[in-house]
Design a protein around this motif. Sequence first.
Motif, PDB file in Angstrom:
ATOM      1  N   PRO A  49      -2.143  14.037  -1.236  1.00  0.00           N
ATOM      2  CA  PRO A  49      -2.913  12.790  -1.365  1.00  0.00           C
ATOM      3  C   PRO A  49      -3.227  12.180  -0.001  1.00  0.00           C
ATOM      4  CG  PRO A  49      -0.612  12.449  -1.952  1.00  0.00           C
ATOM      5  CD  PRO A  49      -0.802  13.935  -1.797  1.00  0.00           C
ATOM      6  N   VAL A  50      -4.310  11.451   0.059  1.00  0.00           N
ATOM      7  CA  VAL A  50      -4.716  10.781   1.291  1.00  0.00           C
ATOM      8  C   VAL A  50      -4.083   9.392   1.306  1.00  0.00           C
ATOM      9  CG1 VAL A  50      -6.667  10.036   2.694  1.00  0.00           C
ATOM     10  CG2 VAL A  50      -6.901  12.041   1.198  1.00  0.00           C
ATOM     11  N   PRO A  51      -3.105   9.144   2.174  1.00  0.00           N
ATOM     12  CA  PRO A  51      -2.355   7.872   2.138  1.00  0.00           C
ATOM     13  C   PRO A  51      -3.236   6.632   2.214  1.00  0.00           C
ATOM     14  CG  PRO A  51      -1.271   9.440   3.583  1.00  0.00           C
ATOM     15  CD  PRO A  51      -2.591  10.047   3.210  1.00  0.00           C
ATOM     16  N   ILE A  52      -4.208   6.622   3.136  1.00  0.00           N
ATOM     17  CA  ILE A  52      -5.035   5.426   3.306  1.00  0.00           C
ATOM     18  C   ILE A  52      -5.897   5.177   2.079  1.00  0.00           C
ATOM     19  CG2 ILE A  52      -6.925   6.675   4.466  1.00  0.00           C
ATOM     20  CD1 ILE A  52      -5.649   3.103   5.249  1.00  0.00           C
ATOM     21  N   ALA A  53      -6.384   6.257   1.451  1.00  0.00           N
ATOM     22  CA  ALA A  53      -7.179   6.109   0.241  1.00  0.00           C
ATOM     23  C   ALA A  53      -6.318   5.597  -0.910  1.00  0.00           C
ATOM     24  CB  ALA A  53      -7.825   7.443  -0.126  1.00  0.00           C
ATOM     25  N   GLU A  54      -5.113   6.138  -1.031  1.00  0.00           N
ATOM     26  CA  GLU A  54      -4.181   5.693  -2.071  1.00  0.00           C
ATOM     27  C   GLU A  54      -3.836   4.216  -1.893  1.00  0.00           C
ATOM     28  OE1 GLU A  54      -2.774   7.117  -4.654  1.00  0.00           O
ATOM     29  OE2 GLU A  54      -3.455   9.189  -4.451  1.00  0.00           O
ATOM     30  N   PHE A  55      -3.639   3.800  -0.640  1.00  0.00           N
ATOM     31  CA  PHE A  55      -3.289   2.413  -0.337  1.00  0.00           C
ATOM     32  C   PHE A  55      -4.392   1.460  -0.795  1.00  0.00           C
ATOM     33  CE2 PHE A  55      -3.712  -1.118   2.740  1.00  0.00           C
ATOM     34  CZ  PHE A  55      -2.524  -1.782   2.495  1.00  0.00           C
ATOM     35  N   TYR A  56      -5.641   1.766  -0.432  1.00  0.00           N
ATOM     36  CA  TYR A  56      -6.746   0.871  -0.785  1.00  0.00           C
ATOM     37  C   TYR A  56      -7.100   0.969  -2.264  1.00  0.00           C
ATOM     38  CZ  TYR A  56      -7.652  -0.866   3.875  1.00  0.00           C
ATOM     39  OH  TYR A  56      -7.532  -1.528   5.073  1.00  0.00           O
ATOM     40  N   LEU A  57      -6.858   2.126  -2.880  1.00  0.00           N
ATOM     41  CA  LEU A  57      -7.097   2.247  -4.318  1.00  0.00           C
ATOM     42  C   LEU A  57      -6.139   1.338  -5.082  1.00  0.00           C
ATOM     43  CD1 LEU A  57      -8.426   3.489  -6.773  1.00  0.00           C
ATOM     44  CD2 LEU A  57      -6.919   5.475  -6.549  1.00  0.00           C
ATOM     45  N   ASP A  58      -4.874   1.328  -4.665  1.00  0.00           N
ATOM     46  CA  ASP A  58      -3.898   0.453  -5.305  1.00  0.00           C
ATOM     47  C   ASP A  58      -4.272  -1.016  -5.105  1.00  0.00           C
ATOM     48  OD1 ASP A  58      -2.374   2.538  -6.255  1.00  0.00           O
ATOM     49  OD2 ASP A  58      -0.989   2.550  -4.550  1.00  0.00           O
ATOM     50  N   LYS A  59      -4.740  -1.364  -3.910  1.00  0.00           N
ATOM     51  CA  LYS A  59      -5.141  -2.751  -3.643  1.00  0.00           C
ATOM     52  C   LYS A  59      -6.324  -3.156  -4.533  1.00  0.00           C
ATOM     53  CE  LYS A  59      -5.216  -4.759   0.291  1.00  0.00           C
ATOM     54  NZ  LYS A  59      -5.498  -5.184   1.685  1.00  0.00           N
ATOM     55  N   CYS A  60      -7.299  -2.269  -4.651  1.00  0.00           N
ATOM     56  CA  CYS A  60      -8.472  -2.557  -5.482  1.00  0.00           C
ATOM     57  C   CYS A  60      -8.072  -2.748  -6.941  1.00  0.00           C
ATOM     58  CB  CYS A  60      -9.486  -1.419  -5.381  1.00  0.00           C
ATOM     59  SG  CYS A  60     -10.396  -1.361  -3.826  1.00  0.00           S
ATOM     60  N   LEU A  61      -7.183  -1.894  -7.417  1.00  0.00           N
ATOM     61  CA  LEU A  61      -6.744  -1.967  -8.807  1.00  0.00           C
ATOM     62  C   LEU A  61      -5.950  -3.249  -9.065  1.00  0.00           C
ATOM     63  CD1 LEU A  61      -6.741  -0.564 -11.512  1.00  0.00           C
ATOM     64  CD2 LEU A  61      -4.772   0.775 -10.787  1.00  0.00           C
ATOM     65  N   LEU A  62      -5.044  -3.589  -8.159  1.00  0.00           N
ATOM     66  CA  LEU A  62      -4.262  -4.823  -8.309  1.00  0.00           C
ATOM     67  C   LEU A  62      -5.160  -6.055  -8.261  1.00  0.00           C
ATOM     68  CD1 LEU A  62      -1.173  -3.966  -6.072  1.00  0.00           C
ATOM     69  CD2 LEU A  62      -1.165  -4.289  -8.552  1.00  0.00           C
ATOM     70  N   LEU A  63      -6.171  -6.008  -7.398  1.00  0.00           N
ATOM     71  CA  LEU A  63      -7.065  -7.156  -7.252  1.00  0.00           C
ATOM     72  C   LEU A  63      -7.901  -7.376  -8.503  1.00  0.00           C
ATOM     73  CD1 LEU A  63      -7.891  -9.351  -5.255  1.00  0.00           C
ATOM     74  CD2 LEU A  63      -9.671  -7.821  -4.400  1.00  0.00           C
ATOM     75  N   VAL A  64      -8.426  -6.297  -9.070  1.00  0.00           N
ATOM     76  CA  VAL A  64      -9.250  -6.456 -10.267  1.00  0.00           C
ATOM     77  C   VAL A  64      -8.385  -6.872 -11.460  1.00  0.00           C
ATOM     78  CG1 VAL A  64      -9.178  -4.103 -11.240  1.00  0.00           C
ATOM     79  CG2 VAL A  64     -11.262  -5.456 -11.439  1.00  0.00           C
ATOM     80  N   GLU A  65      -7.140  -6.410 -11.510  1.00  0.00           N
ATOM     81  CA  GLU A  65      -6.230  -6.838 -12.578  1.00  0.00           C
ATOM     82  C   GLU A  65      -5.910  -8.325 -12.445  1.00  0.00           C
ATOM     83  OE1 GLU A  65      -2.958  -4.157 -12.141  1.00  0.00           O
ATOM     84  OE2 GLU A  65      -3.818  -2.664 -13.530  1.00  0.00           O
TER      85      GLU A  65
END
Length: 206
Positions: free
Chosen positions: A77-93
Amino acid sequence: MKPFTECRIFNYFSLAFNQEHAVSQEEFFSSYTEYEQCLYDLASGAVPVSERLRHLLHYKVELVSLKKLSARTEQHPVPIAEFYLDKCLLLVEAEIKLVNFSVQYPETIETPSSFLSSLHWKGTLVNLMELISSLDYSELVTDESGKRLSFAGIVSAFEKLFNVSIPKPYDLRADLARRKKSLSVLLPKLKENYEKNIVNCGIESK
């Protein structure tokens, strides 16, 4: 309101998880800021609650799908992509919870006065982007806390101020750098008109 699949960060996620292109941290940061502004515009705009919730749920569907794609990726996995994906998901939730809260407890939500501008931009979008980019690079525009306003935030403000839509602002700004004759067209004209007319201000006021 554009779908999440048209957001720049969605494209970066797809490129990163499919190992098609190495996306830098700077690209993820700027596109995430753009994504934040998109959610802010959705929350502060005159959009019915049901329509706002529909957009947010669609965003979540796309983000969860990307999360599953990342888990199925054979490569590391790409760490930076995983990091921002989690942030995007938490933000929309978080935004979904706020919408549900406003429906459940409408008396706790203050309705801000809508910003309505009677101004309209008569020039081209390219010229307007010159002005926006200049203000962005100058770092003179801040939010109410004094923090530098993002490029996406300035674009959004100008769209509301001049009742204009600026599609794909990052691409439009990149086009300015590809000009062959002159990098700036509007700014020299503004300078010329300013210097030509400012000398008469003191005379006309007498």
